[in-house]
Design a protein around this motif. Structure first.
Motif, PDB file in Angstrom:
ATOM      1  N   THR A  42       0.803  -1.229   0.000  1.00 26.10           N
ATOM      2  CA  THR A  42       0.000   0.000   0.000  1.00 26.10           C
ATOM      3  C   THR A  42       0.833   1.275   0.000  1.00 26.10           C
ATOM      4  OG1 THR A  42      -0.217  -0.078   2.410  1.00 26.10           O
ATOM      5  CG2 THR A  42      -1.977  -1.104   1.102  1.00 26.10           C
ATOM      6  N   LYS A  73      -8.097  -7.389  -6.224  1.00 22.83           N
ATOM      7  CA  LYS A  73      -7.602  -6.010  -6.306  1.00 22.83           C
ATOM      8  C   LYS A  73      -6.361  -5.792  -5.438  1.00 22.83           C
ATOM      9  CE  LYS A  73     -11.171  -4.720  -3.065  1.00 22.83           C
ATOM     10  NZ  LYS A  73     -12.537  -4.315  -3.017  1.00 22.83           N
ATOM     11  N   SER A  77      -2.433  -6.080  -7.779  1.00 21.86           N
ATOM     12  CA  SER A  77      -2.036  -4.682  -7.970  1.00 21.86           C
ATOM     13  C   SER A  77      -0.589  -4.609  -8.451  1.00 21.86           C
ATOM     14  CB  SER A  77      -2.184  -3.910  -6.655  1.00 21.86           C
ATOM     15  OG  SER A  77      -1.199  -4.326  -5.730  1.00 21.86           O
TER      16      SER A  77
END
Length: 94
Positions: A42, A73, A77
């Motif tokens: 992230t 997702k 990524s």
């Protein structure tokens, strides 16, 4: 002698196949195991050693995770692929 050679090859092959099946059975697919990689995925920070260990452990499960819309997702990524590459765990072709 030929029968002995064939028997030896067969036994060796059997041992290899049994060892592989035990390794496969040892993996418990649990996406929670990848929580060590959340910050690397992230925030684009480098993955920790624990993250790399968990990705390697969970590699047999990645295709299963990709089929789950809630996980896809996260797992598919660009940052997840970068982390996998950094950990020297090639992404599987599903």
């Amino acid at each position: 002698m030929k029968a002995t050679h064939i028997a030896a090859v067969f036994c060796t092959l059997l041992v290899v196949l049994l060892a592989k099946s035990q390794v496969s059975m040892a993996v418990t697919c649990s996406p929670v195991q990848l929580s060590a990689c959340v910050s690397a995925i992230t925030t684009s920070s480098p993955p920790t050693q624990l993250c790399c260990t968990k990705i390697k452990e969970q590699k047999p499960c990645l295709c299963q995770y990709l089929k789950n819309p809630n996980l896809k997702k996260f797992v598919d990524s660009p940052n997840a692929r970068r982390v996998a590459n950094t950990c020297k765990t090639p992404f599987p072709k599903c």
